[in-house]
Design a protein around this motif. Structure first.
Motif, mmCIF file in Angstrom:
data_model
loop_
_atom_site.group_PDB
_atom_site.id
_atom_site.type_symbol
_atom_site.label_atom_id
_atom_site.label_comp_id
_atom_site.label_asym_id
_atom_site.label_seq_id
_atom_site.Cartn_x
_atom_site.Cartn_y
_atom_site.Cartn_z
ATOM 1 N N VAL A 1 -53.046 -44.375 -47.391
ATOM 2 C CA VAL A 1 -52.704 -43.638 -46.171
ATOM 3 C C VAL A 1 -51.501 -42.747 -46.446
ATOM 4 C CG1 VAL A 1 -53.633 -45.356 -44.574
ATOM 5 C CG2 VAL A 1 -51.256 -45.516 -45.276
ATOM 6 N N PHE A 2 -51.443 -41.649 -45.722
ATOM 7 C CA PHE A 2 -50.324 -40.722 -45.815
ATOM 8 C C PHE A 2 -49.657 -40.661 -44.450
ATOM 9 C CE2 PHE A 2 -48.822 -36.134 -45.834
ATOM 10 C CZ PHE A 2 -47.686 -36.395 -46.578
ATOM 11 N N VAL A 3 -48.392 -41.094 -44.410
ATOM 12 C CA VAL A 3 -47.620 -41.043 -43.168
ATOM 13 C C VAL A 3 -46.726 -39.817 -43.254
ATOM 14 C CG1 VAL A 3 -46.081 -42.289 -41.623
ATOM 15 C CG2 VAL A 3 -47.652 -43.572 -43.094
ATOM 16 N N LYS A 4 -47.087 -38.803 -42.480
ATOM 17 C CA LYS A 4 -46.413 -37.507 -42.541
ATOM 18 C C LYS A 4 -45.208 -37.488 -41.613
ATOM 19 C CE LYS A 4 -48.308 -33.586 -40.803
ATOM 20 N NZ LYS A 4 -47.241 -32.814 -40.203
ATOM 21 N N ALA A 5 -44.120 -36.918 -42.112
ATOM 22 C CA ALA A 5 -42.946 -36.737 -41.262
ATOM 23 C C ALA A 5 -43.239 -35.634 -40.251
ATOM 24 C CB ALA A 5 -41.732 -36.372 -42.113
ATOM 25 N N GLY A 6 -42.791 -35.844 -39.026
ATOM 26 C CA GLY A 6 -43.003 -34.843 -37.983
ATOM 27 C C GLY A 6 -43.056 -35.507 -36.623
ATOM 28 N N GLY A 7 -42.525 -34.818 -35.619
ATOM 29 C CA GLY A 7 -42.525 -35.368 -34.263
ATOM 30 C C GLY A 7 -41.670 -36.617 -34.198
ATOM 31 N N PHE A 8 -42.256 -37.689 -33.645
ATOM 32 C CA PHE A 8 -41.513 -38.952 -33.519
ATOM 33 C C PHE A 8 -41.319 -39.650 -34.865
ATOM 34 C CE2 PHE A 8 -43.350 -38.574 -29.186
ATOM 35 C CZ PHE A 8 -42.149 -38.502 -28.500
ATOM 36 N N ILE A 9 -42.133 -39.279 -35.850
ATOM 37 C CA ILE A 9 -42.011 -39.889 -37.183
ATOM 38 C C ILE A 9 -41.034 -39.031 -37.993
ATOM 39 C CG2 ILE A 9 -43.233 -40.628 -39.255
ATOM 40 C CD1 ILE A 9 -45.741 -40.920 -37.498
ATOM 41 N N THR A 10 -39.777 -39.371 -37.881
ATOM 42 C CA THR A 10 -38.725 -38.587 -38.535
ATOM 43 C C THR A 10 -38.538 -39.038 -39.982
ATOM 44 O OG1 THR A 10 -37.009 -40.141 -37.870
ATOM 45 C CG2 THR A 10 -37.497 -38.328 -36.341
ATOM 46 N N LYS A 11 -37.822 -38.218 -40.734
ATOM 47 C CA LYS A 11 -37.469 -38.583 -42.105
ATOM 48 C C LYS A 11 -36.710 -39.902 -42.111
ATOM 49 C CE LYS A 11 -34.387 -37.212 -45.881
ATOM 50 N NZ LYS A 11 -33.528 -36.176 -46.460
ATOM 51 N N SER A 12 -35.748 -40.065 -41.204
ATOM 52 C CA SER A 12 -34.948 -41.299 -41.212
ATOM 53 C C SER A 12 -35.806 -42.510 -40.848
ATOM 54 C CB SER A 12 -33.725 -41.186 -40.299
ATOM 55 O OG SER A 12 -34.115 -40.976 -38.969
ATOM 56 N N TYR A 13 -36.771 -42.342 -39.938
ATOM 57 C CA TYR A 13 -37.690 -43.433 -39.603
ATOM 58 C C TYR A 13 -38.480 -43.850 -40.850
ATOM 59 C CZ TYR A 13 -41.988 -45.692 -37.997
ATOM 60 O OH TYR A 13 -43.045 -46.553 -37.856
ATOM 61 N N LEU A 14 -39.059 -42.855 -41.545
ATOM 62 C CA LEU A 14 -39.856 -43.150 -42.742
ATOM 63 C C LEU A 14 -39.027 -43.852 -43.806
ATOM 64 C CD1 LEU A 14 -42.019 -39.928 -43.274
ATOM 65 C CD2 LEU A 14 -42.810 -42.197 -42.610
ATOM 66 N N LEU A 15 -37.836 -43.326 -44.061
ATOM 67 C CA LEU A 15 -37.015 -43.906 -45.131
ATOM 68 C C LEU A 15 -36.482 -45.278 -44.749
ATOM 69 C CD1 LEU A 15 -35.187 -40.728 -46.458
ATOM 70 C CD2 LEU A 15 -37.244 -41.841 -47.341
ATOM 71 N N ASP A 16 -36.165 -45.482 -43.467
ATOM 72 C CA ASP A 16 -35.746 -46.818 -43.022
ATOM 73 C C ASP A 16 -36.872 -47.825 -43.223
ATOM 74 O OD1 ASP A 16 -33.233 -45.921 -42.337
ATOM 75 O OD2 ASP A 16 -33.624 -45.869 -40.176
ATOM 76 N N LYS A 17 -38.087 -47.415 -42.889
ATOM 77 C CA LYS A 17 -39.241 -48.305 -43.068
ATOM 78 C C LYS A 17 -39.462 -48.608 -44.556
ATOM 79 C CE LYS A 17 -40.821 -49.208 -38.974
ATOM 80 N NZ LYS A 17 -40.834 -50.602 -38.498
ATOM 81 N N MET A 18 -39.324 -47.582 -45.399
ATOM 82 C CA MET A 18 -39.519 -47.782 -46.836
ATOM 83 C C MET A 18 -38.423 -48.680 -47.411
ATOM 84 S SD MET A 18 -41.808 -47.052 -49.035
ATOM 85 C CE MET A 18 -41.719 -48.195 -50.417
ATOM 86 N N LYS A 19 -37.189 -48.508 -46.955
ATOM 87 C CA LYS A 19 -36.089 -49.355 -47.427
ATOM 88 C C LYS A 19 -36.302 -50.805 -47.011
ATOM 89 C CE LYS A 19 -32.700 -45.634 -47.547
ATOM 90 N NZ LYS A 19 -31.619 -44.959 -46.836
ATOM 91 N N HIS A 20 -36.767 -51.001 -45.784
ATOM 92 C CA HIS A 20 -37.050 -52.365 -45.314
ATOM 93 C C HIS A 20 -38.151 -53.002 -46.169
ATOM 94 C CE1 HIS A 20 -37.723 -55.773 -42.670
ATOM 95 N NE2 HIS A 20 -39.001 -55.470 -42.686
ATOM 96 N N LEU A 21 -39.187 -52.218 -46.431
ATOM 97 C CA LEU A 21 -40.289 -52.700 -47.265
ATOM 98 C C LEU A 21 -39.791 -53.049 -48.662
ATOM 99 C CD1 LEU A 21 -43.280 -53.040 -46.636
ATOM 100 C CD2 LEU A 21 -43.666 -50.734 -47.504
#
Length: 198
Positions: free
Chosen positions: A41-61
């Protein structure tokens, strides 16, 4: 929502293929994740899915995988360290580095080379798909091709892990890879980030 369920599924797995698609200026286009045998899957940055949201999720993972001694697999992990949390590498596996160790006479390894050699997959290179477009431009002009390109990054990483690991073990290079070569990727990243004082 769908995005949250993707992260939850990733956490359940023992091995995860991933790729952060970004520009040189640090703009994150999105994150590709492969966590099962059939799809990515590709989770694209944009709208409510911000860069910081994506990176926070990746860091948690990443922290979860490190704590639980599971493996995150990527192509050229050194390029992605700036978005991740810590300096330990035992939970990472870099397929580019593994392929190079197994065949150091080759001058360069691209993702499509590893896909072909390890999985028998013929995939197009970035330049074949996008020409001279930046990823930012590709996102606007070729969104479906960008999604496919991103997903292959994660898919090839995940599926190349076992064959490359087995080959490293066969030639008795697994310990060298894990204990010296992978930690060295972080040392090199850190040197590039901070620069060397002469």
């Amino acid at each position: 929502n769908d995005c949250e369920s993707v992260w939850a599924e990733c956490e359940k797995k023992d091995t995860l293929g991933f790729s952060i698609l970004d520009e040189k200026d640090g703009e994150v286009i999105g994150i590709a994740l492969a966590y099962d045998q059939e799809e990515a899957v590709f989770v694209k940055a944009g709208g409510f899915i911000t860069k910081s949201y994506l990176l926070d999720k990746m860091k948690h993972l990443e922290q979860t995988f490190q704590r639980e001694k599971k493996t995150i697999v990527a192509f050229d992990i050194k390029r992605m360290y700036r978005y991740l949390t810590n300096s330990t590498t035992e939970h990472f596996f870099d397929i580019k580095l593994a392929a190079y160790l197994l065949n150091p006479l080759r001058s360069e390894y691209m993702l499509e080379d590893i896909a072909n050699e390890q999985l028998g997959l013929m995939i197009r290179s970035r330049s074949q798909i996008f020409g001279k477009l930046s990823l930012r431009e590709a996102e606007e002009q070729k969104p479906e091709e960008l999604k496919e390109y991103a997903c292959y990054q994660a898919y090839v990483a995940l599926h190349s892990f076992e064959p490359l690991k087995c080959k490293l073990e066969e030639v008795q290079m697994w310990d060298l890879f894990r204990e010296m070569e992978m930690p060295l990727t972080y040392v090199l990243y850190d040197m590039e980030k901070t620069g060397l004082k002469v």
